[in-house]
Design a protein around this motif. Sequence first.
Motif, PDB file in Angstrom:
ATOM      1  N   THR A  42     -32.448 -44.910 -27.233  1.00 52.61           N
ATOM      2  CA  THR A  42     -32.782 -46.088 -28.041  1.00 52.61           C
ATOM      3  C   THR A  42     -33.106 -47.334 -27.223  1.00 52.61           C
ATOM      4  OG1 THR A  42     -30.437 -46.693 -28.199  1.00 52.61           O
ATOM      5  CG2 THR A  42     -31.353 -45.297 -29.957  1.00 52.61           C
ATOM      6  N   GLU A  43     -32.943 -47.300 -25.900  1.00 50.17           N
ATOM      7  CA  GLU A  43     -33.055 -48.524 -25.116  1.00 50.17           C
ATOM      8  C   GLU A  43     -33.679 -48.270 -23.746  1.00 50.17           C
ATOM      9  OE1 GLU A  43     -30.084 -52.249 -24.007  1.00 50.17           O
ATOM     10  OE2 GLU A  43     -29.323 -50.202 -23.765  1.00 50.17           O
ATOM     11  N   ASP A  72     -39.538 -58.784 -27.520  1.00 53.70           N
ATOM     12  CA  ASP A  72     -38.903 -58.891 -28.831  1.00 53.70           C
ATOM     13  C   ASP A  72     -39.894 -58.565 -29.938  1.00 53.70           C
ATOM     14  OD1 ASP A  72     -36.536 -59.594 -27.610  1.00 53.70           O
ATOM     15  OD2 ASP A  72     -36.753 -61.745 -27.978  1.00 53.70           O
ATOM     16  N   ASN A  75     -40.242 -54.840 -29.889  1.00 55.33           N
ATOM     17  CA  ASN A  75     -39.040 -54.242 -30.461  1.00 55.33           C
ATOM     18  C   ASN A  75     -39.046 -54.332 -31.983  1.00 55.33           C
ATOM     19  OD1 ASN A  75     -38.123 -53.721 -27.865  1.00 55.33           O
ATOM     20  ND2 ASN A  75     -36.752 -55.490 -27.794  1.00 55.33           N
ATOM     21  N   GLY A  79     -40.590 -50.750 -31.074  1.00 56.67           N
ATOM     22  CA  GLY A  79     -40.369 -50.463 -29.666  1.00 56.67           C
ATOM     23  C   GLY A  79     -41.418 -49.536 -29.084  1.00 56.67           C
ATOM     24  N   ARG A  83     -37.854 -46.662 -28.460  1.00 59.05           N
ATOM     25  CA  ARG A  83     -36.865 -47.366 -27.639  1.00 59.05           C
ATOM     26  C   ARG A  83     -37.170 -48.867 -27.614  1.00 59.05           C
ATOM     27  NH1 ARG A  83     -38.327 -42.975 -24.176  1.00 59.05           N
ATOM     28  NH2 ARG A  83     -36.691 -41.388 -24.089  1.00 59.05           N
ATOM     29  N   LYS A  84     -36.124 -49.662 -27.665  1.00 63.44           N
ATOM     30  CA  LYS A  84     -36.265 -51.105 -27.561  1.00 63.44           C
ATOM     31  C   LYS A  84     -35.990 -51.552 -26.123  1.00 63.44           C
ATOM     32  CE  LYS A  84     -35.398 -52.022 -32.408  1.00 63.44           C
ATOM     33  NZ  LYS A  84     -34.639 -52.808 -33.415  1.00 63.44           N
ATOM     34  N   THR A  86     -34.656 -54.074 -23.316  1.00 65.43           N
ATOM     35  CA  THR A  86     -33.721 -55.144 -22.967  1.00 65.43           C
ATOM     36  C   THR A  86     -34.138 -55.707 -21.615  1.00 65.43           C
ATOM     37  OG1 THR A  86     -31.881 -54.130 -24.174  1.00 65.43           O
ATOM     38  CG2 THR A  86     -31.324 -55.698 -22.429  1.00 65.43           C
TER      39      THR A  86
END
Length: 427
Positions: A42-43, A72, A75, A79, A83-84, A86
Amino acid sequence: MRRLTRCGLAIATSMSLFVAATGCGDGDSDSGRASTPGVTDTEIVVGTHMPLTGPAAAGYSKIAPATKAYFDHVNANGGVHGRKITYKVMDDGYNPANTQQVVRQLVLQDRVFAVLNGLGTPTHTGVLDFLRSNRVPDLFVASGSRSWDQPDKYPGTFGFNPDYTVEGKILAHHVKTELPGRKVCFLGQDDDFGRDSLVGVEKVLGAEAVVSRQTYVTSNPNVAPQIGAFKAAGCQVVILATVPGFTALTVGTAKRLGFAPQWLVSNVGGDHPTLAQQLGAAAPLLEGMIGANYLPMQHDAANPWIQLFTRVNKEYNGDAPFDGNTVYGMAVGYLFVQALAAAGRDLTRDALLAAVGRGGFEGPGLAPLRFSDTDHSGYGGLRLNRVSGGTQSYFGPTYETDEGDGPVREYTAPPVTPPADGVPTGS
């Protein structure tokens, strides 16, 4: 990618060299996504070093927030392959010792997937070997040093800005064709930024045409001796390879000393809104300044990229003051998302570097991106601009050239437009 089973395996591509150069069989091997640092289902965790404070903070402190704002936006639109992103931004104050400290933290403690757009020639140079030895993709460095274009030595590092030598050649081409016979001076930062720029200038004009060469260091804000030398030499044109704070300082000091040449300024330190803010009431001193850039002008409301980035800035960046640094930060973000998308759903460091090495990326840039397995430089050209009536606007064609002895020539490919949702799908 198939697991490497022996360290002596013959390797043909720079991406594979990136893996082989650091050994085989450790716990961070990119043979599968599950073992890839900074990546989960997810990230994607990415890091950077930026001068949020210190002598290069003017203007440059806006870059990372703009990149984060674009992430952002991505996301919020699902995403990249679900996946987002960071984005961990570390302040190094434009101090190489700090850079080494914060980059070690990003890699060893935060375990980022990649370092993106680390800013500065003297700062980033000191972390090249560390990033290589830890097999961290080092993408789209915020500097035009030719150090980033060494695929054999640093196969995981790719630039973004045009090489400073390319830029020096294009600025000098304008002097040669439009300001012939003028006495030319050069002021550059005392590192690869200044030295590479001067190489480009002298390739076009010849070393004998530059009648005075001066340098500065960011720890010393007194440039009066350099300006005094230019005035004594009778220079009519001064080419600046300076960060924004020192561009403003140089122009202001020249006024105080009664020296008024034609200024030609690197894209590094030539963003008019940033300089005008630095100079305040003395901003009219920038009238007639010639610069170079390779991204759309921030005030070009008809440009679809500026329309996109303005929307993103309002929604995700608190509607912060919108200038060339904002455009730059979002352009970097767009390219990185494009590379992630091209790397595929099974995201590994190898896959990301292979995607960048394949090239073929398009975006807001006016000049071509040159990425390949054998070319890790970024944009290959620039367009000149001039400040008139308090506004910085392009004139003439976009030019491209190389860092060698190749000609400066016009680049005529038409611009592309962003996708409707502002999120690239890869290449």
